[in-house]
Write a protein that holds these residues in place. Sequence first.
Motif, PDB file in Angstrom:
ATOM      1  N   LEU A 126       0.814  -1.214   0.000  1.00 49.89           N
ATOM      2  CA  LEU A 126       0.000   0.000   0.000  1.00 49.89           C
ATOM      3  C   LEU A 126       0.849   1.267   0.000  1.00 49.89           C
ATOM      4  O   LEU A 126       0.527   2.233  -0.674  1.00 49.89           O
ATOM      5  CB  LEU A 126      -0.910   0.031   1.229  1.00 49.89           C
ATOM      6  CG  LEU A 126      -2.121  -0.886   1.243  1.00 49.89           C
ATOM      7  CD1 LEU A 126      -2.915  -0.661   2.521  1.00 49.89           C
ATOM      8  CD2 LEU A 126      -3.014  -0.611   0.038  1.00 49.89           C
ATOM      9  N   PHE A 127       1.919   1.259   0.801  1.00 51.01           N
ATOM     10  CA  PHE A 127       2.631   2.516   1.049  1.00 51.01           C
ATOM     11  C   PHE A 127       4.072   2.508   0.547  1.00 51.01           C
ATOM     12  O   PHE A 127       4.786   3.487   0.751  1.00 51.01           O
ATOM     13  CB  PHE A 127       2.635   2.817   2.552  1.00 51.01           C
ATOM     14  CG  PHE A 127       1.256   2.959   3.130  1.00 51.01           C
ATOM     15  CD1 PHE A 127       0.540   4.139   2.966  1.00 51.01           C
ATOM     16  CD2 PHE A 127       0.679   1.921   3.842  1.00 51.01           C
ATOM     17  CE1 PHE A 127      -0.724   4.276   3.512  1.00 51.01           C
ATOM     18  CE2 PHE A 127      -0.583   2.051   4.378  1.00 51.01           C
ATOM     19  CZ  PHE A 127      -1.295   3.220   4.216  1.00 51.01           C
ATOM     20  N   THR A 128       4.506   1.393  -0.049  1.00 55.50           N
ATOM     21  CA  THR A 128       5.919   1.207  -0.427  1.00 55.50           C
ATOM     22  C   THR A 128       6.815   1.315   0.808  1.00 55.50           C
ATOM     23  O   THR A 128       6.337   1.545   1.902  1.00 55.50           O
ATOM     24  CB  THR A 128       6.419   2.215  -1.495  1.00 55.50           C
ATOM     25  OG1 THR A 128       6.589   3.492  -0.882  1.00 55.50           O
ATOM     26  CG2 THR A 128       5.452   2.298  -2.653  1.00 55.50           C
ATOM     27  N   THR A 129       8.102   1.161   0.619  1.00 58.85           N
ATOM     28  CA  THR A 129       8.990   1.212   1.781  1.00 58.85           C
ATOM     29  C   THR A 129       9.495   2.627   2.055  1.00 58.85           C
ATOM     30  O   THR A 129      10.352   2.827   2.905  1.00 58.85           O
ATOM     31  CB  THR A 129      10.203   0.275   1.601  1.00 58.85           C
ATOM     32  OG1 THR A 129      10.826   0.612   0.375  1.00 58.85           O
ATOM     33  CG2 THR A 129       9.792  -1.180   1.579  1.00 58.85           C
ATOM     34  N   ASP A 130       8.954   3.609   1.339  1.00 57.36           N
ATOM     35  CA  ASP A 130       9.350   5.000   1.609  1.00 57.36           C
ATOM     36  C   ASP A 130       9.034   5.394   3.047  1.00 57.36           C
ATOM     37  O   ASP A 130       8.032   4.960   3.601  1.00 57.36           O
ATOM     38  CB  ASP A 130       8.579   5.964   0.690  1.00 57.36           C
ATOM     39  CG  ASP A 130       9.012   5.797  -0.757  1.00 57.36           C
ATOM     40  OD1 ASP A 130      10.025   5.105  -0.992  1.00 57.36           O
ATOM     41  OD2 ASP A 130       8.312   6.333  -1.633  1.00 57.36           O
ATOM     42  N   PHE A 131       9.898   6.224   3.599  1.00 56.39           N
ATOM     43  CA  PHE A 131       9.620   6.750   4.937  1.00 56.39           C
ATOM     44  C   PHE A 131       8.570   7.845   4.827  1.00 56.39           C
ATOM     45  O   PHE A 131       8.659   8.705   3.967  1.00 56.39           O
ATOM     46  CB  PHE A 131      10.894   7.342   5.567  1.00 56.39           C
ATOM     47  CG  PHE A 131      11.838   6.292   6.074  1.00 56.39           C
ATOM     48  CD1 PHE A 131      12.209   5.217   5.279  1.00 56.39           C
ATOM     49  CD2 PHE A 131      12.346   6.374   7.362  1.00 56.39           C
ATOM     50  CE1 PHE A 131      13.064   4.246   5.744  1.00 56.39           C
ATOM     51  CE2 PHE A 131      13.210   5.403   7.835  1.00 56.39           C
ATOM     52  CZ  PHE A 131      13.573   4.337   7.025  1.00 56.39           C
TER      53      PHE A 131
END
Lengths: 284, 234
Positions: free
Chosen positions: A114-119
């Motif tokens: 859903l959110f990718t591994t981006d911070f």
Amino acid sequence: MDTFLLEAMINGILLGGVFALLTIGLNLIFGVIDVVWIAYTELVMVGMYAIYCLYSGLGLPLLVACLIAVAFVTVLGALVHFLIIAPILDSPPINQLLATGGLLFFLQSFATLLFTTDFRNIGVRLPSLQLGGMFISTARLLAFIVALIAVTCLYLFLKYTYWGLAIRAIAQDRHIIGLMGIDQRWAYGITSAIGGALAGLAACLLVLQYDIQPFIGNSFGPIVWMNCVFGGLGNLVGGFLSAFIVSEIIAISGYYISTDLSYACAFAAFIVIMFFKPRGIFSK
Amino acid sequence: MLELKKVSAGYGAFKALFDIDMSVQAGEAVGVIGPNGAGKTTLLRVISGLIRPWSGTITLNGQEIGGKPAYEIVAAGIAHVPENRRLFPRLTVEENLKIGAFVHSARGQLRERLAWVYDLFPRLKERRNQLAETLSGGEQQMCAIARALMSRPTILLMDEPSAGLAPVIVDQVFELVQRIREEGFTVLIVEQNIQSLLDVVERAYLLEVGTIKLAGTAAEMREHPFVRTAYLGM
Ligand SMILES: Nc1ncnc2c1ncn2[C@@H]1O[C@H](COP(=O)(O)OP(=O)(O)OP(=O)(O)O)[C@@H](O)[C@H]1O
Ligand SMILES: [Mg+2]
């Protein structure tokens, strides 16, 4: 005493508040239901993303977003129990471990999808408080105060209500609980919901201090686990105190040795102490 | 009032009770005796819902209760004082009593019920803030009985209340049972201490390897040649 050390120690105690919440939540579930929720701190991650979506995404006021997130994770806690734990309550512990371990990977992968591994972060950063040359993190101070209030409420609930009494009794003798007129399924459901609520609350407090990413649970999980074992598995008071002792070890070793090694120091201390007190530091 | 018809039960594949027929009338005290492993505890467990009957019917005042969960059976009026007392060791005496009043019908009357059991067992009142694990064996038995009475059951099941207690205390426990009878409770009591049991019950059943071998009034049991030789050692 040197002010930097004092500062580190104060921040250590403040850090202990959130750990205390999580340690108590996990310990409560372990003590009452006798299952190990490997995925416990993943509920915190879910809560943090929930706040991110509600606040940064939908633009709700932060307090409202937090309240909804706590409610959501509370329900999630109960769902984890009824959907995953309840059907395998009588299975060997290893199966329960595998099931909640599976949940851990599921939640982490789902969050990545859903959110990718981006911070991510919600962009709210509270200023530091300056106090006689020391810098105290307001976010941590807030977390500490809220955590203590929550722990007090939980204590009052366990001490003075019928369901609180039932929950404490189950932890002592689950086999005869039905004879007291208590429906064990409800007691377990309530306990799991409380565990969820504490994780949700921790999410609100941590979202002010840390960036969100799918594996953030891994940064708290081991410490929370260590606190539980350190204070004696299932021992709520022991877990509560351990949370502060362990965060103090982290803070002081961070000051004297290095912040990179502070967690390693805490684990080293843990291993040494476990050698002498395998059932927790408060065992007789 | 309580009636068992052809009740069988067990654990896993092991059958511990075979076609038990038994009844207890209102106001009566009924005993169950039998050697170790006969199935006495299993019998009480199946009545109070801790385990499910495999077959047969259990009725309380004509209502079928067999197979219902324990928490519903307490609410229906059957309280069970388990073998070995099983107090919650790290709850106080008063908390143990309070949890005995968990059923809805009892909660509203907590104060009255506490006053009533403290009146019945003044010793518990003195020790009400003490942890249950710090009580003596006899006091623990009192507390276990009091906890069961908190739900004001129509029938009280007791599993070996005198087990593990010193002889003087055993006498006190039987006096207690007598007092509870005088309060008008119906009791079904399992005991190894057969002499004393037969003094406080009207009727008794002899259970052996999961079946009822004998049944009769207390006097009949006491005089029965088999009971005399095998259980009373005469
Ligand atoms: N939880 C259990 N699992 C498997 N078997 C059991 C269990 N509890 C009892 N049994 C078996 O069922 C049979 C009847 O046991 P039960 O405890 O009812 O006997 P009892 O008459 O109460 O004996 P005692 O006088 O020693 O208390 C025994 O053979 C026992 O081994
Ligand atoms: Mg027995």
